[in-house]
Structures are given as C-alpha cells and as structure tokens.
Design a protein around this motif. Structure first.
Motif, mmCIF file in Angstrom:
data_model
loop_
_atom_site.group_PDB
_atom_site.id
_atom_site.type_symbol
_atom_site.label_atom_id
_atom_site.label_comp_id
_atom_site.label_asym_id
_atom_site.label_seq_id
_atom_site.Cartn_x
_atom_site.Cartn_y
_atom_site.Cartn_z
ATOM 1 N N THR A 25 43.551 46.638 32.144
ATOM 2 C CA THR A 25 42.521 45.651 31.825
ATOM 3 C C THR A 25 43.031 44.226 31.995
ATOM 4 N N ASP A 26 44.309 44.003 31.713
ATOM 5 C CA ASP A 26 44.872 42.659 31.857
ATOM 6 C C ASP A 26 44.933 42.242 33.318
ATOM 7 N N ILE A 27 45.430 43.123 34.162
ATOM 8 C CA ILE A 27 45.542 42.753 35.568
ATOM 9 C C ILE A 27 44.167 42.737 36.246
ATOM 10 N N GLU A 28 43.235 43.530 35.737
ATOM 11 C CA GLU A 28 41.853 43.445 36.238
ATOM 12 C C GLU A 28 41.279 42.051 35.992
ATOM 13 N N GLN A 29 41.559 41.485 34.823
ATOM 14 C CA GLN A 29 41.036 40.154 34.513
ATOM 15 C C GLN A 29 41.687 39.092 35.395
#
Length: 531
Positions: free
Chosen positions: A268-272
């Motif tokens: 989720t962090d790298i998606e953001q």
C-alpha cells in the motif's frame, strides 16, 4: 476439482523439475556444441544460438533473450517467456542495459546503449559438450535497483568459467520500470500484486536456466545464485520467495539483504508512491502511463524512490517473517561484507573528527539511545572517531542487513552458512591518486577480486598481493559453487557459522578465520529495526 489431479495444478518441486525437463527434451536441446572456427552454436528451447569461442577456449554467448521485451502493454507486467525464432540468433554482443540514469562513475558498460527492451542474459561456459553437467553461477548486479548491467567488466564470467563453472549474468528492470506499483496495476494483475518486476525478471531468468543451461554443459540441479549490494539483496529476496523454491541449491551474498533496515515496504505504501507519480506525470489511466516514452518516464521519476515491496505474490510477507517461520529456501549460504563499506561522513557530515562532534551526531541520530550507540561504537579519543564512525556508518548502510541474513539463515536454516569480512584495501590508482577509503575495503571493491576480474579494471595499480587475494576469494567462491562448501586444498580452513562460537573468515593478504567480537552492536541495531 478432483483432488487426485490437484498436483497438475499446483506442482511441487519434483513435478516442477519433471515439467522443465520434458520441456527441454520436447524443444530439442542440443547435446553437443557445433563449433566452426571462432563461432560456436547450441540449440536451446527457442532456437539456434551462435556464440563466440574466446581465445582462452571459453565459449561465450551474449545478449540471449530470456523473456519478451517488456514494452507497451507488457510494461509493468510479469516477464513473459521469450518467443521462438527462426534461423540463427547471433549472440556475440551484449543486449541493451536497462533504462537508468548515469549515477555511478565506477560502472563500465560494454552494452550498446540502454533500452526498455533489456531482458537479456549472458553465458560463459568451459564445456565442450552438454554432457558435462557443470555447476552454474547466476549473478545479479548491484546498483541500488536504479543502475547496473550484466555487461560490466567486473562481472565478466570468463575467469570463473576457467575454473569449471558455467557463469551467467542477467539484466533486470530498474527504477520505475522495475519497481513501480499502483492500485490499478494491482487490480489488473492475476495475482493482485504490483511492483517487484525486477525481482520477477530474475526469477524468469532462473526458470530459463532450468530449461536451457544443460545445452551449455551446465547442470540445472547445481545452480548457485550470487550478487553484490542490490544484487545481494536480490539473492536474499529469491531465497525468501516461494516462487523460486527448487531453482537453485546455493546462495552467495556480498553486502546486502532485504532484512532489517533494508526490508521491503508494504504494498500500500509503494502504491501511494505510484499514485503520486501518476499525478505528477499527468496520467489518469494505466494506458496513459504506458504511452509515456521511456526516456521521459525516467526523467519524470528522477529523485523518487521505488522500493522492493511486500507484494503478496513474489514476497507474500515481510522477509523477516518468512525467515522466522522457516519458509525460506534452506540452502547453503556464503555471505559477508567489506571492512569499510562507507566512510564516516554519513554520520558526522563535514564536522571535524572529535569525540564531542561524534557524540553530538549520535544525539541527533538516536536521541535517548545515543549513549547505547556510543558504548557499542566507542571512541576514547579523537583519534578513534574516524574508525568508530565508519563502523557505524557501514553498519547503518548495509552491513547490519547482511549480518542479519547470515545470522537468521544459520539459526533457522538447516544448511551451513559461511560468513566473511573482506578487508583488502584497493591499491592507489594508476594516476597516483588514493584508493578512496583509507580505513578499509570500500563498498563494491571486492567484486573484481571475487570474480577474478582485477585485470579488467584499469583504474587501479594492482599488485601481486591483490592478485593473491583475488585467487583466494575466487577459489573460495568456486569451491562453494561446486560443492556448497568453500574449503579446498591450499586454503585456510573456513568453518561454518556457529552462533555459540561465531567466527568470520577475514579475507586479506593473509586470510584467516577470526572470532567475532562485535556481535553486541548488531544486537543493538536489531532492537531499532526489528521491533
């Protein structure tokens, strides 16, 4: 589903090996080399390859496609198997390097430029027939996952091939091309994941090796993977990934691992990060993003960090959790780091080397834990500060993660672990300038020694001592690749790592097994990174 046929859908390791063997046989892999003058031909699953007979007698094949070009709709997708070709594919030159900015001055490429079409590998083999079943090394380059190439002189495979090893270097996607994640990419993926494309490229290359390396005289059951820095991080990631089980039998890690402070980030962090990048690029759809020319995409991504991720597929969990549960590959491991990976500046900046400044720096970095860190990395006088701060800087940079890799694999795994400390400082440069780090062996400086490629680096004035160290390290590596054990005639005895009595092989002009005395500082760092 009828459970009696479930093995057809979820093949275990043995079934995977059988399927790969059948594919090789069906595809008509040649069982001998066809040599004409300075050219040599072999048949692999996709067609006929023509390589070069080097003056040493080693056969080299460069620029072999191991996957389809990741272009257009295949940008940010798992690598697809390469297509067959008609006629002869001439493999006498390196394929393009992956898209990357010119960030490291020590990288000397032999590839013809860079391209998004970069999924090629190179093979050096001493075999004269496919019946020899030689051990294999597959090597991943370093460069922080933003740079590097399998054509670099320091990774050349000819020297190890002379020692009876089929040596393979590969290219894999980098930066935004290799580690971009986005919610829409996750949604379109059949595995509900995105990112880690560079790691999956490496996995695809390992599958290619299983299918094809016998044609070059290599044994698919005797594959070792190795790498330095980001390449070593890649090695640890492959050891952790359930996808790579059964694809290699040994691992070599030089300065790096996806553990501790170098652990992957949640998806989720790298998606953001990907969402913010898409907004910056003015792209509202994946189609828009995939239409951006590669050069422009790379320019737009400058300064943005695209990390490895816990994507739920290649890495279903944090590597730490995978190792803790014993779910990693249980293979022999040879790994270590250099004595002065980086200098003290990353701790002290440009401040003078005094105990007062050192303590001030620790206070900024560690607040209420500053005294604990000072006790673990002590400096009694100003003269001690350079070494103490260099030790801390190196551990913070990459040593701690590598230590963790060796420590946890020796405790959780059921195969031997061999740990080294490379301490041979480079000699002065040919132009008479210094060697870059007066306190020890700097980051990446061991590569030419380990792979037998000192002569390819014309920057340094190598001495007989350097060639002695290179022969020692290269022979340790070669023995490990062949047998899973680095020991052999004429070499100092190297015992496997024992947590009750840990010892490290210090590789230098006079290499020797040395008791470990600084474990406490890694235990301290572990309290910061693995909570």
């Amino acid at each position: 589903m009828n459970r009696s046929f479930e093995f057809l859908y979820k093949p275990p390791y043995l079934m995977k090996k059988i399927i790969l063997l059948l594919l090789a046989i069906i595809s008509g892999i040649a069982f001998s080399f066809a040599q004409t003058g300075s050219n040599v031909q072999v048949k692999i699953t996709n067609g006929l390859l023509q390589g070069v007979v080097e003056t040493s007698g080693i056969h080299s094949f460069k620029g072999i496609p191991y996957a389809q070009p990741p272009l257009a709709d295949l940008r940010w997708k798992e690598p697809r198997p390469p297509k067959n070709w008609a006629g002869v594919h001439v493999a006498d030159h390196f394929g393009p390097q992956a898209m990357q900015p010119p960030v490291f001055s020590d990288m000397m490429f032999r590839s013809n430029g860079k391209s998004e079409d970069c999924l090629y590998l190179n093979v050096w083999t001493p075999a004269k027939s496919a019946k020899e079943k030689l051990p294999v090394l597959v090597y991943f380059y370093g460069g922080g996952f933003i740079a590097g190439d399998g054509s670099e002189y320091r990774y050349d495979g000819e020297a190890l091939a002379k020692k009876g090893i089929v040596t393979v270097t590969i290219n894999y996607r980098l930066g935004i091309f290799g580690f971009f994640a986005h919610p829409e990419l996750t949604k379109e993926s059949p595995h509900h994941s995105s990112g880690n494309y560079g790691l999956m490229d490496q996995h695809a290359a390992l599958l290619w090796v299983q299918k094809n390396i016998a044609a070059f005289g290599g044994d698919p059951d005797k594959v070792t993977i190795g790498g330095e820095s980001a390449g070593s991080m890649s090695v640890s990631a492959q050891v952790a990934s359930p996808l790579s089980k059964g694809l290699f039998r040994g691992a070599i890690g030089e300065s790096g691992a996806v553990l501790g402070n170098l652990s992957p980030v949640p998806l989720t962090d790298i998606e953001q990060t990907g969402v913010k990048f898409a907004q910056k690029a003015g792209a509202t759809t994946l189609d828009d993003l995939r239409k951006i020319p590669a050069d422009k995409l790379m320019q737009l991504a400058m300064g943005i960090k695209f990390s490895t991720a816990v994507d739920g597929y290649f890495l279903p969990k944090m590597p730490q959790a995978i190792f803790d549960a014993g779910k990693q590959m249980h293979v022999p491991l040879l790994a270590g780091w250099n004595s002065a990976e980086v200098e003290y500046h990353s701790v002290l900046g440009n401040d003078s080397l005094t105990v007062t400044n050192y303590k001030k720096a620790l206070q900024k970095l560690y607040n209420d834990k500053a005294d604990d860190v000072f006790n673990a990395y002590p400096a009694a006088t100003d003269a001690d500060v350079a070494q103490a701060a260099t030790d801390l800087a190196s551990d913070r940079f990459i040593v701690f993660a590598t230590w963790k890799f060796t420590d946890i694999q020796s405790k959780i795994g059921d195969k031997p672990v061999y740990r080294y400390l490379f301490s041979k400082k480079r000699p002065p440069m040919v132009n008479g300038q210094g060697n870059g780090n007066s306190l020890g062996a700097s980051h990446a400086s061991e590569i030419e020694y380990a792979l037998g490629n000192l002569s390819t680096n014309k920057v340094y004035a190598w001495t007989p001592d350097d060639y002695k160290v290179s022969e020692t390290m290269q022979t340790y590596f070669a023995n490990f690749i062949k047998t899973g054990n680095p020991n052999g005639n004429g070499l100092p005895q190297w015992d496997k790592l024992d947590s009750a009595n840990p010892k490290t092989m210090v590789i230098d002009v006079n290499s020797q097994l040395t008791p470990v005395t600084n474990t406490a500082r890694y235990i301290l760092l572990e309290s910061f990174y693995n909570k």
